[in-house]
Motif scaffolding. Structure first.
Motif, PDB file in Angstrom:
ATOM      1  N   GLY A 167      -6.956   4.055   6.810  1.00 18.17           N
ATOM      2  CA  GLY A 167      -7.304   3.131   5.737  1.00 18.17           C
ATOM      3  C   GLY A 167      -6.137   2.230   5.374  1.00 18.17           C
ATOM      4  N   TRP A 168      -4.937   2.781   5.414  1.00 19.65           N
ATOM      5  CA  TRP A 168      -3.730   2.009   5.088  1.00 19.65           C
ATOM      6  C   TRP A 168      -3.521   0.870   6.078  1.00 19.65           C
ATOM      7  CZ3 TRP A 168       0.810   2.096   8.218  1.00 19.65           C
ATOM      8  CH2 TRP A 168       1.911   1.401   7.674  1.00 19.65           C
ATOM      9  N   HIS A 175      -5.934   2.885  -0.188  1.00 18.72           N
ATOM     10  CA  HIS A 175      -4.719   3.414   0.435  1.00 18.72           C
ATOM     11  C   HIS A 175      -3.644   2.342   0.645  1.00 18.72           C
ATOM     12  CE1 HIS A 175      -6.782   7.165   0.933  1.00 18.72           C
ATOM     13  NE2 HIS A 175      -7.718   6.627   1.677  1.00 18.72           N
ATOM     14  N   ARG A 176      -3.781   1.250  -0.096  1.00 19.59           N
ATOM     15  CA  ARG A 176      -2.812   0.157   0.042  1.00 19.59           C
ATOM     16  C   ARG A 176      -1.391   0.623  -0.223  1.00 19.59           C
ATOM     17  NH1 ARG A 176       0.843  -2.493   0.430  1.00 19.59           N
ATOM     18  NH2 ARG A 176       1.167  -4.742   0.093  1.00 19.59           N
ATOM     19  N   ASP A 177      -1.206   1.540  -1.136  1.00 18.93           N
ATOM     20  CA  ASP A 177       0.134   1.966  -1.531  1.00 18.93           C
ATOM     21  C   ASP A 177       0.556   3.289  -0.893  1.00 18.93           C
ATOM     22  OD1 ASP A 177       0.531  -0.275  -3.239  1.00 18.93           O
ATOM     23  OD2 ASP A 177      -0.715   0.692  -4.764  1.00 18.93           O
ATOM     24  N   LEU A 178      -0.069   3.661   0.214  1.00 19.06           N
ATOM     25  CA  LEU A 178       0.302   4.918   0.879  1.00 19.06           C
ATOM     26  C   LEU A 178       1.773   4.893   1.293  1.00 19.06           C
ATOM     27  CD1 LEU A 178      -0.834   7.626   2.074  1.00 19.06           C
ATOM     28  CD2 LEU A 178      -1.070   6.391   4.242  1.00 19.06           C
ATOM     29  N   ALA A 179       2.226   3.782   1.842  1.00 16.71           N
ATOM     30  CA  ALA A 179       3.636   3.585   2.223  1.00 16.71           C
ATOM     31  C   ALA A 179       4.195   4.740   3.039  1.00 16.71           C
ATOM     32  CB  ALA A 179       4.479   3.364   0.966  1.00 16.71           C
ATOM     33  N   PRO A 180       3.595   5.070   4.191  1.00 12.98           N
ATOM     34  CA  PRO A 180       4.124   6.161   5.010  1.00 12.98           C
ATOM     35  C   PRO A 180       5.531   5.835   5.512  1.00 12.98           C
ATOM     36  CG  PRO A 180       2.541   4.870   6.260  1.00 12.98           C
ATOM     37  CD  PRO A 180       2.472   4.379   4.850  1.00 12.98           C
ATOM     38  N   ASP A 181       6.412   6.805   5.431  1.00 14.92           N
ATOM     39  CA  ASP A 181       7.786   6.612   5.896  1.00 14.92           C
ATOM     40  C   ASP A 181       7.860   6.958   7.377  1.00 14.92           C
ATOM     41  OD1 ASP A 181      10.469   6.430   6.328  1.00 14.92           O
ATOM     42  OD2 ASP A 181      11.066   7.812   4.735  1.00 14.92           O
ATOM     43  N   TYR A 219       1.353  -5.619   6.011  1.00 14.59           N
ATOM     44  CA  TYR A 219       2.337  -4.658   5.533  1.00 14.59           C
ATOM     45  C   TYR A 219       2.479  -3.483   6.497  1.00 14.59           C
ATOM     46  CZ  TYR A 219      -1.887  -2.367   3.713  1.00 14.59           C
ATOM     47  OH  TYR A 219      -3.131  -1.798   3.590  1.00 14.59           O
ATOM     48  N   ALA A 220       1.394  -3.160   7.228  1.00 12.52           N
ATOM     49  CA  ALA A 220       1.465  -2.098   8.226  1.00 12.52           C
ATOM     50  C   ALA A 220       2.330  -2.532   9.407  1.00 12.52           C
ATOM     51  CB  ALA A 220       0.064  -1.721   8.696  1.00 12.52           C
ATOM     52  N   VAL A 221       2.200  -3.790   9.803  1.00  8.65           N
ATOM     53  CA  VAL A 221       3.035  -4.322  10.882  1.00  8.65           C
ATOM     54  C   VAL A 221       4.506  -4.215  10.495  1.00  8.65           C
ATOM     55  CG1 VAL A 221       3.669  -6.406  12.161  1.00  8.65           C
ATOM     56  CG2 VAL A 221       1.257  -5.865  11.779  1.00  8.65           C
ATOM     57  N   GLU A 222       4.811  -4.555   9.257  1.00 10.33           N
ATOM     58  CA  GLU A 222       6.195  -4.487   8.795  1.00 10.33           C
ATOM     59  C   GLU A 222       6.723  -3.058   8.846  1.00 10.33           C
ATOM     60  OE1 GLU A 222       6.269  -6.191   4.920  1.00 10.33           O
ATOM     61  OE2 GLU A 222       5.541  -8.161   5.574  1.00 10.33           O
ATOM     62  N   ALA A 223       5.896  -2.096   8.439  1.00 10.95           N
ATOM     63  CA  ALA A 223       6.325  -0.699   8.458  1.00 10.95           C
ATOM     64  C   ALA A 223       6.469  -0.194   9.895  1.00 10.95           C
ATOM     65  CB  ALA A 223       5.323   0.162   7.691  1.00 10.95           C
TER      66      ALA A 223
END
Length: 538
Positions: A167-168, A175-181, A219-223
């Motif tokens: 979902g992120w 799940h926009r703010d999941l921010a997986p490390d 934002y997923a691409v950036e992570a």
């Protein structure tokens, strides 16, 4: 869908019907005139469909095609439609989203209304729907993960649900703010061996330049650009013949990723030729593909992955030096029944050492994903307002397999089955998709299931129509239903200050996302927050 609509004016309302049906209608005109004064003939049959994913749309498509006077109002908690097709399909699988073309076609029908940004049960009670509809069809998906129940699973860092991760990266607001490390280390472990697990592995291992061409969230691409993950283990507690729940397509894509190697599967886990030759074609091809593995050279590959079998997770452990970093997962080892280890139903038992202790092993892990299935949840007020007794263990609405909601306590319309057993239907209540059968299968499976429910509802409507003295509504007793549908519900929504979105609103959001994507060389750039979607409409 190919509907061509021709208006026909009845006594109290204008109903749009297909021109192909007009000739049939003309032949029945005398009998229709005789029924003009009956409530059943004076208005359309109003259906509320709860959920705008594949199950909801396929059921709507089928119902509109089978029942000429049906009008469907589709409710969705997000401002935008398509559910799993939009937020669950991997961004590098755009062909799977082709079903949205059919859904868009359904939405062109004047007998279809989309009501988005309304969460039934929480923002608007189910009770407020009942007087205005003749049937309610629940087609929402599964919002809860099945858990492993092991120590460390509920950690706030380095441990994630695969569903939330999908979902992120797909832009789901929840799940926009999941921010997986993804920067804590090179080792990732995924528990579960279904298509979702392989989707997660592929996203972690794929070339970023290729992902940038898809509709993956920016934002997923950036992570992912900062990710240090280089090795992914996809782990299951059984063997290949019992565990592998992924499709050939998913497996092949992972095996063919450039610069990514695959650890060979031990030969004793794969069926010998004598067993292989007797397998069904699909399973045979899957086993052959597993045996063949990848042609990528591990010596030159920059990343790698593996399918690890016969392992059950026991606990998650953190680094003593860096207590906020996951270090490894402890597994207990399993073994198959030696009498027939290649049987799909072969029994799996814990492997015990000669000392009598259970065999265990540790696998390095810096990030951990759980992908062992989902469960649907009951909507608030489902039991109080409609009398539906949700099955929390199976995560489904109890039903007869054809989509009719049943009451386990025996209340409702009793039906004796051929085997002599008795079930009790709850008139006017239906379900389709994962909330009906559980979270299994692919979109094509959901389509077939939704068609079955729609056919059942259409048959029940026809049966009610055959009784000319009966009110057409299945949900309400004679004289207790308005048949107004959304128009009857709207005042309550307005009183509560809700901001429903229409199909035209979705089209504006859709256009804005595509325009944003075009600027970045991708098909669309999704809005990751509800507020951003609504800002387009202001």
């Amino acid at each position: 869908m190919g509907f061509k609509w021709t208006p026909y004016v009845c006594a109290q309302c204008t109903v749009q019907i297909r021109s192909s049906a007009l000739r049939r209608l003309s032949s029945r005109w005398p009998s229709l005139q005789r029924r003009q004064n009956s409530h059943a003939a004076s208005r359309p049959f109003r259906v509320a469909v709860v959920g705008s994913g594949p199950a909801g749309f396929y059921a709507t498509y089928r119902l509109l095609g089978k029942v000429e006077d049906a009008v469907v109002d589709m409710y969705e908690k997000l401002p935008v439609p398509f559910g799993l097709a939009r937020y669950g399909v991997a961004p590098d699988h755009p062909e799977v989203k082709n079903c949205e073309d059919k859904f868009n076609e359904v939405a062109t029908s004047p007998r279809f209304n989309f009501i988005g940004n309304v969460e039934l049960g929480r923002e608007l009670s189910l009770e407020s729907l009942k007087p205005h509809y003749d049937a309610i069809l629940f087609a929402y998906g599964a919002a809860k993960d099945k858990e492993l129940g092991i120590p460390g699973e509920k950690a706030l860092r380095n441990v994630y649900s695969a569903r939330a991760f999908v979902g992120w990266y797909n832009g789901l607001p929840e799940h926009r703010d999941l921010a997986p490390d993804l920067t804590t280390g090179e080792e990732a472990v995924i528990i579960g061996q279904g298509n979702v697990a392989l989707d997660v592995a592929r996203i972690l291992l794929s070339d970023l330049d290729e992902l940038r061409k898809t509709d993956i969230a920016e934002y997923a691409v950036e992570a992912l650009a900062k990710s240090r993950v280089k090795r992914v283990r996809v782990v299951g507690r059984r063997g290949p013949m019992q565990q592998a729940a992924f499709t050939i397509k998913e497996l092949r894509e992972l095996l063919q990723l450039p610069s990514v190697s695959f650890d060979p599967i031990p030969k004793d886990l794969l069926p010998p030729d004598a067993v292989l030759s007797s397998l069904p074609r699909a399973q045979k091809r899957l086993m052959q593909l597993l045996a063949k593995g990848s042609t990528n050279d591990p010596a030159t590959a920059t990343k790698s992955w593996s399918l690890d079998f016969l392992l059950s997770p026991q606990s998650l452990h953190w680094s003593p030096i860096h207590p906020y970093r996951l270090s490894h997962v402890k597994f207990s080892r399993n073994e198959l029944d030696p009498s027939d280890p290649y049987l799909a139903s072969a029994k799996v038992t814990p492997k015990v050492l000669s000392s009598g202790k259970r065999a265990e092993m540790n696998i390095p892990a810096n990030i951990f994903f759980r992908s062992v299935g989902y469960k649907s949840l009951p909507l608030p007020g489902m039991e109080e307002d409609l009398g539906i007794h949700f099955d929390p263990d199976r995560g489904i609405i109890p039903n007869d397999g054809f989509g009719r909601v049943i009451n386990p306590s025996g209340l409702g319309e009793r039906q004796v089955l051929p085997d002599g057993s008795v079930i009790s239907h709850m008139p006017g209540l239906y379900c389709a998709g994962w909330v009906k059968r559980g979270p299994t299968g692919v979109i094509a499976t959901t389509m077939t299931d939704a068609f079955t429910t729609a056919d059942t509802l259409a048959a029940d409507i026809q049966e009610r129509k055959s009784h000319s003295d009966a009110e057409l509504s299945l949900l309400n007793e004679p004289g207790h239903g308005t048949g107004l549908g959304w128009e009857g519900v709207r005042p309550e929504a307005e009183r509560r200050g809700l901001r429903p979105t229409t199909w035209q609103d979705w089209q504006r959001i859709d256009s804005a996302e595509k325009a944003r994507g075009q600027q970045k060389g991708k098909p669309r750039d999704k809005f990751g927050r509800v507020e951003e979607m609504l800002d387009v409409l202001s």
